[in-house]
Structures are given as C-alpha cells and as structure tokens.
Scaffold this active site. Structure first.
Site, PDB file in Angstrom:
ATOM      1  N   GLU A   1       0.846  -1.192   0.000  1.00 27.16           N
ATOM      2  CA  GLU A   1       0.000   0.000   0.000  1.00 27.16           C
ATOM      3  C   GLU A   1       0.882   1.242   0.000  1.00 27.16           C
ATOM      4  O   GLU A   1       1.787   1.360   0.821  1.00 27.16           O
ATOM      5  CB  GLU A   1      -0.891  -0.011   1.257  1.00 27.16           C
TER       6      GLU A   1
ATOM      7  N   LEU B   1      -6.089  -1.655  -0.981  1.00 25.43           N
ATOM      8  CA  LEU B   1      -5.852  -1.601   0.459  1.00 25.43           C
ATOM      9  C   LEU B   1      -6.427  -2.862   1.117  1.00 25.43           C
ATOM     10  O   LEU B   1      -7.519  -2.842   1.672  1.00 25.43           O
ATOM     11  CB  LEU B   1      -6.542  -0.341   1.000  1.00 25.43           C
TER      12      LEU B   1
ATOM     13  N   GLU C   1      -4.767  -6.340   3.061  1.00 21.10           N
ATOM     14  CA  GLU C   1      -3.566  -7.119   3.415  1.00 21.10           C
ATOM     15  C   GLU C   1      -3.696  -8.592   3.036  1.00 21.10           C
ATOM     16  O   GLU C   1      -2.747  -9.197   2.544  1.00 21.10           O
ATOM     17  CB  GLU C   1      -3.256  -6.981   4.912  1.00 21.10           C
TER      18      GLU C   1
ATOM     19  N   GLN D   1       2.093  -2.092   5.860  1.00 21.76           N
ATOM     20  CA  GLN D   1       2.349  -0.686   6.198  1.00 21.76           C
ATOM     21  C   GLN D   1       2.830  -0.494   7.638  1.00 21.76           C
ATOM     22  O   GLN D   1       3.780   0.252   7.882  1.00 21.76           O
ATOM     23  CB  GLN D   1       1.083   0.126   5.926  1.00 21.76           C
TER      24      GLN D   1
ATOM     25  N   GLY E   1       0.787  -3.488  13.239  1.00 19.49           N
ATOM     26  CA  GLY E   1      -0.549  -3.840  13.726  1.00 19.49           C
ATOM     27  C   GLY E   1      -1.521  -4.195  12.623  1.00 19.49           C
ATOM     28  O   GLY E   1      -2.637  -4.650  12.899  1.00 19.49           O
ATOM     29  N   PHE E   2      -1.105  -4.007  11.374  1.00 16.20           N
ATOM     30  CA  PHE E   2      -2.018  -4.281  10.262  1.00 16.20           C
ATOM     31  C   PHE E   2      -1.665  -5.558   9.518  1.00 16.20           C
ATOM     32  O   PHE E   2      -2.139  -5.809   8.415  1.00 16.20           O
ATOM     33  CB  PHE E   2      -2.055  -3.091   9.290  1.00 16.20           C
TER      34      PHE E   2
ATOM     35  N   PRO F   1      -4.929  -8.803   9.342  1.00 17.05           N
ATOM     36  CA  PRO F   1      -5.848  -9.206   8.265  1.00 17.05           C
ATOM     37  C   PRO F   1      -5.216 -10.226   7.308  1.00 17.05           C
ATOM     38  O   PRO F   1      -5.925 -10.959   6.639  1.00 17.05           O
ATOM     39  CB  PRO F   1      -6.158  -7.889   7.550  1.00 17.05           C
TER      40      PRO F   1
ATOM     41  N   HIS G   1       0.370   0.957  15.831  1.00 16.61           N
ATOM     42  CA  HIS G   1       1.493   1.408  15.008  1.00 16.61           C
ATOM     43  C   HIS G   1       2.841   1.165  15.677  1.00 16.61           C
ATOM     44  O   HIS G   1       3.850   1.687  15.249  1.00 16.61           O
ATOM     45  CB  HIS G   1       1.363   2.907  14.707  1.00 16.61           C
TER      46      HIS G   1
END
Ligand SMILES: Cc1ncc(C[n+]2csc(CCOP(=O)(O)OP(=O)(O)O)c2C)c(N)n1
Lengths: 319, 377
Positions: A24, A53, A55, A77, A80-81, A84, A124
């Site tokens: 992303e 966008l 994951e 990115q 914490g992401f 998904p 983050h």
C-alpha cells in the site's frame, strides 16, 4: 537503515526481473516510511505495485504470483495491520511448499516495519514477530543495523522460503556504515557484536541499540557485558549464544515484545536445556509487559530501557 | 423505523429446460451457435463425465462408511455446473478448486485416487498441478484459493501470456468456490484485485443453496451474481443444472479473459442433493419438499432426455454407465492400496531449503524409534 533497505531492494530488482514489490502506498509516495522511494520511477509500475488496500489480498495474490514464478516482496504498512493477512500467511503461505510435496517454493518476503520508540498511535508500535516464529514453514529475521539490513534484505529475497522481514522502525533513521563488498554472515546466523566477560545479553532489532547502551553504562561501572544479536528468530542460531554463555555463565534475554510465550521464552528454555552446567544464574527475561502497547505517552515506561536491562544484569550477577 | 423491503433480482440464463428441451432464455440466445457447433462426441462426453462423477460419489461415500476415508465430499447434483465449466477450459488454463470438484480434476487429467489419498489422511496435498492439467490443490480454508487464483492470473497478465490474440497460448484462470465462501473477506478482496489489474480470470460460484446447514439467504440479500457486477466485471447467473449453459457461459467468459478483456463472474444455481460431507445430517436443516423440487431439475436426467431427443442410442447410455462403473471400481481398488507415508515425511518439504530444526527433530525421532526397535536402552 531505511536507505540501506532501499538500496538492497534496488539491487534485488536489478538482479532478477521476477522480483516484484507489492504494498500500500509504495509507489509514488515510496511507502509511509519512504523505504521504496524512487523505485517505482526507476522500475515501473509493473515491478513496484501500489496494491488495493487489502492485506489478505496482497499476501494471497502474492502466493499466486509466486506459483507463477515471481518473487514478491510485500510491504505491510505497519506491524498492527499484518493481522488481516494472518490467515494467508499462516494457513496458506507457510504450507504451500509442504502441501505440494516440494514441487513449488514460496520465495515471498513480507517486510514489516515494527516496534515502538516512535511515539505513534494505537496499532502502530507493536512487535508481533513471535506469532510467525511459532509457525512452521516461515522464516523470520530482523536486522539491527544498516549493514545487516542491506545484506539481509537481499538474502531474504534470494531465499526460496517465505521470510518475514521485521524492520525495527525506530532504527530507520539512525545512520551507520554499510560495507558493500562483503555480506558478512549468512541470513540465519546470530553473532556476537560486542565482547564481554561477565554477562551475556541477547536481543534483536531495535533492542540491540538498547543493549549496546546498557553495555556502555555497565562498562563504566566495571561490568563487562557481551552482546549477541540474534538477527534470525526462525530458525534461531544458538551456536554463538551457547558459546557466549559458556564463557560468561549468565544470560539476559531482552525484547520489545510481550514476555509471555515469546521468542525470549524460547531462548530461555533452550539455553537452560543446553547450557545448564554453564549457567551460574537462571536465564532472565526483560520485555515489555503483557498488556496491549500503551498510549505512546507511556511507551518509555513500557519498553525495556537500558536501566531495566541493567537491573536484570545485576540480578544475574547477584546469584 | 421499519426496514424497507427491497427486491434484488437477476435473470437465470438457461439453454435446456428441466424437461430437456433446448429452449434458450433471452440472455442465452447468443450461446446457441456455440452449442450447435459441438460434435456428437463432445456432447456425449458431457454425459459420460456426469455419470462418472455421480458414480464416484457412491464409491466415495461407501469407502468412508467402511472406514477407509476420513471424509467424503459429495457432488451429486452439481455435475452439470462442474462438467460444463471444466470442459470449457483449455489445456493452458489454470484451475483453482475448493474441495468438491472431483470431476473437474479428472477432466483435467488428475487421477482421482490422489484426491482419495487426501481424504484418507495420507497426504496434505497429493498432486503436482504442473503434472495434472494445471489443476491446483484443494483448499480447505474457504475462499483462500480465490486470492491465489487471482495472483496467478495477475502473473499470466504480467507475463504477457494472455491477450496476444493467439488462442493456442493465451491462458486464463478458472476458480471455483461455494455460496458460503462468498461471505469470506478473501472472496471480495479477490474480486477487487482481479478487477483492478484486469486479470484474466473467471470466478465460478457454485451456489448449491447451503453452506453446511446455513442457507444462501444468510450469506446474501442479493443474487450472488450481482456481486461481480458491483466490483466492475461482467456477471451472470446461470442454471447450474444445465450442462450446456454451464459450458457455453464459461467458455465465453474464459475466452474473454484469455483475449485480454478482464475477469468475469458466474453464479451457477445448483443444488447439493446429498449431505455436505459424510459428517453431515441434512435432514436437520432442510425439507423433503425442497429436495424433491431439485430432484426434478436433475442435471443428468435432463441432459439425457435432450441427447435422446437428438437420437443418442440406448447403447451409448449403457456404455457410459459401464464406463462409470469401471472407473469407480478401479478407483475403489486403488484407493485401498494408498499406503501410509513414512515417518520422515513429517519433516520433508516444510521448507524448500535446509532448516536446522527439521534436521534436528527428524534425527531425534529416528533415534527415539530406533531405541524401541533395537530394544536398546
Ligand atoms: C474459513 C473456514 N471456515 C469454516 C470452514 C468449515 N467449513 C467447511 S465447508 C463449509 C461450508 C462451505 O459452504 P460453501 O462455500 O457454500 O461450499 P459448499 O461446501 O456448499 O460447496 C464450512 C463452514 C472452513 N473450511 N473454512
């Protein structure tokens, strides 16, 4: 370190036209940390893909691309992401080679900027590496210096196994030398990066800088600390660590991640099993607390500091 | 506030009526020439495929009941959806199945015993797609294959292996999943990626009305075919029990994909006549009336009636039945010969490259077992 990774990615893109970057905002923006800056302009949008966008979609389509002979390098990115995509990474990517009886390989690298010390908001600043180190079929590494980052990213891309490449984001900006002529040590080797005689401390990623600071302070106080950089969390290279413990008789394991059921726990258990007669004190762990990462205003209370490492060193020495 | 009742509808494209008359619905007119161009051998092959599939179902269920398989996944009722779509593919296409597409695999050249090996617990995969008609492995985490298929199709596109205008080499991807699987996030993400990159791909949803015990109405308020349209690709709802429309619609969609016109979406309306798997009890959640309704729309009876009306002989049908019986008994015999893999298999291929933990643990297991076998202390 960010620039070193960029340079490593550029080398990999040049060396093999099957290498693709996916993620992303990694195109014109160059990623939120600018690690891919300039690469789309140089290699085109068919080599450096600004993806939708999603994951799970990024990892899942990368698996299909790898089946087609590509070598995707994914940027997640923020730490914490990655969740998904957890299913695609753990139930699909990690098992594809096995399920195909070895007839295909999965040369996919997943770059994850991770860890605290940047004063950011929720999701983050996390350190999720243990989830992946716990999963058979994946390899997990984390560089601590620009030199290592430059070489390790290229080795990770050259690996035919999936590699989770955890980039300590608080180390993106500090500068350091990169020796372009020799790669130093293999991807999955740990190494002693500072010699000492009294206590061994071991860690990875951004924690290495904390450990070196602790060693400096201890040195002024007359305690000699040996620092081991793990570099690889799966597999873990125990040789240099066990030799070091053989010399010092004491080990402190430090990490930014939660302490329970973590990479540090694994190391403590293994060293206790294999170096029991060398140990003069129990292996001690220093980590963050087993709570969600707190509001950033509290992160210095939460993350292991040089002082918290030294407190553990003192406890080890007190046995 | 009272929720507004909205009606969402989509036409169902059909060539063959349930009675077996070739009577195209308005949207199916365009497919007629494709069917008229098929020779008798091809048309008969559709029938052979469907009866083999049905016969294999009985064999699989029996093997499971006899304790020879951990599970059997029946496809009784879905033969037309599977056979028509699979026969529409070309050798260079790649197929990503879920776990019910046994006949699709066979059409692509896969020995069904490989599938039984998986269901018998002898393997986690069982075949190399490159050596089995580009028929990829079954996927048990629902819908995850939709993304692999899309990535693969993106790769075909990046390689310039579609859209060249050469029908002998242009390739596409055909991915199968179920109505329940459409609810997974991955299924939607796959549509997003496929549309964004205009991947050469056909999404083929077999709407067999049930996801284990949950009806399709719980998965979607709209006909599923509207999903594809919402993502910006041609979408079609077909009568999935009509092998001719299954063939024609998939063939057109694959041709469009191969020629560079991007992805499309087909919802095949069909019905899973038996249990979801041998572990299921469908009497707990569905009515006899519903089953009877679908039995009247049986894909094989309908197609057979049409073939008969065109003059297919009794001998042909008898020979198809015989062939199916032969395939089934051969599969049964060989399935029982599938052996337990050696214990070293546990550590093999977990990684592509040498891994110290694998070597260490394999050596440990070996030494541990040798301790017993040799009787050594
Ligand atoms: C992610 C996931 N959740 C749950 C399951 C358990 N499960 C297996 S099949 C199934 C129903 C699938 O329904 P559908 O997609 O309509 O396909 P069908 O079996 O009807 O062909 C479920 C819930 C699974 N395999 N994967």
């Amino acid at each position: 370190m960010a620039k070193a990774i960029t340079a490593g990615l550029r080398e990999a893109l040049r060396a093999d036209d099957k290498v693709l970057l996916m993620g992303e905002d990694i195109g014109p923006l160059g990623g939120v940390f600018r690690v891919t800056e300039g690469l789309q302009a140089e290699f085109g949008d068919h080599r450096v893909l600004d993806t939708p966008l999603a994951e799970s979609g990024i990892v899942g389509t990368a698996i299909g691309l790898a089946m087609r002979g590509y070598r995707p390098v994914i940027e997640i990115q923020f730490d914490g992401f990655i969740f998904p995509a957890f299913d695609q990474i753990t139930t699909q990517l990690s098992r594809m080679t096995l399920r195909h009886d070895g007839s295909i390989s999965m040369p996919i690298v997943i770059r994850v900027p991770y860890g605290g010390h940047i004063g950011s908001i929720e999701h983050h600043q996390e350190s999720p590496e243990a989830y992946f180190a716990h999963t058979p079929g994946l390899r997990v590494v984390s560089p601590s210096s620009p030199h290592d980052a430059y070489w390790m990213i290229q080795e990770a891309i050259a690996s035919n196994d999936p590699v989770l490449f955890f980039e300590p984001k608080s180390r993106y900006w500090p500068k350091g030398p990169v020796d372009l002529d020799h790669s130093g040590v293999p991807l999955h080797s740990s190494r002693v990066i500072r010699s000492g005689t009294d206590v061994t401390v071991v860690g990875h990623g951004a924690m290495i800088s904390t450990l070196l600071q602790a060693a400096d302070i201890a040195g002024e106080e007359g305690t000699s600390i040996e620092v081991v950089d793990l570099r690889s969390l799966s597999p873990i290279d125990y040789g240099p660590l066990l030799e070091s413990v053989g010399r010092t008789g004491r080990l402190v394991v430090a990490q930014e991640a939660y302490g329970s059921v973590s990479v540090g726990s694994e190391i403590a258990a293994t060293v206790a099993e294999r170096a029991f007669y060398s140990l003069e004190a129990p292996v001690l762990r220093v980590s963050s607390f087993d709570t969600p990462f707190p509001p950033a205003a509290l992160e210095t209370e939460y993350l292991p500091s040089p002082d918290r490492v030294l407190e553990a060193v003192d406890r080890a020495l007190a046995y | 506030m009272v929720a507004q009742e909205r009606e969402f509808t989509a036409p169902t494209v059909q060539l063959l009526t349930p009675e077996g008359a070739l009577r195209p619905s308005p949207e199916a007119e365009a497919y007629l020439p494709l069917i008229e161009a098929l020779d008798d051998a091809t048309l008969e092959q559709f029938h052979r495929d469907m009866v083999i599939s049905r016969r294999l179902d009985i064999t699989g269920a029996n093997l499971q009941r006899q304790g020879q398989l951990a599970l059997w996944v029946p496809s009784h009722g879905q033969e037309a959806a599977q056979v028509g779509s699979a026969r529409a593919s070309r050798p260079q296409d790649h197929i990503f199945p879920s776990y019910r597409e046994h006949i699709v695999g066979m059409i692509r050249g896969l020995d069904p015993v490989r599938i039984l090996g998986l269901l018998r617990g002898a393997t986690l995969g069982g075949w190399n797609p490159a050596e089995n008609g580009n028929f990829h492995l079954y996927t048990l985490v629902l819908a995850s294959q939709t993304l692999h298929a899309t990535g693969y199709a993106m790769g075909i596109k990046f390689d310039g292996a579609s859209g060249t205008g050469d029908p002998e080499t242009d390739a596409a991807v055909l991915v199968y999943y179920g109505d329940g699987s459409t609810s997974q996030g991955d299924a939607s993400e796959a549509l997003v990626f496929a549309a964004s990159y205009q991947a050469p791909e056909v999404f083929f949803v077999q709407n067999n009305q049930w996801a284990i015990s949950v009806p399709v109405s719980r998965q979607s308020r709209t006909p599923l075919s509207l999903r594809g349209a919402g993502f910006g690709m041609p979408s079609l709802r077909i009568d999935g029990n009509d092998v001719l429309v299954s063939y024609a619609a998939t063939r057109v969609a694959l041709e469009e994909a191969r020629s560079g016109q991007g992805p499309s979406f087909i919802e095949a309306l069909t019905y899973r006549m038996g249990a979801h798997t041998t572990a299921d009890d469908p009497t707990k959640y569905r009515t006899d009336d519903e089953v009877a309704y679908w039995a009247e729309r049986d894909p094989i009876i309908r197609y057979r009636a049409w073939l008969e009306s065109r003059g297919a002989s009794a001998e042909f049908f008898a020979s198809a039945d015989e062939e199916a019986a032969d395939v089934a008994s051969d599969v049964r015999k060989r399935a029982l010969e599938v052996t337990v893999p050696t214990r070293e298999t546990i550590f093999k291929h977990v990684y592509s490259e040498p891994h110290p933990l694998m070597a260490e643990q394999a050596a440990w297991l070996q030494a541990y077992e040798t301790g017993f076998e040799g009787g050594a202390a």
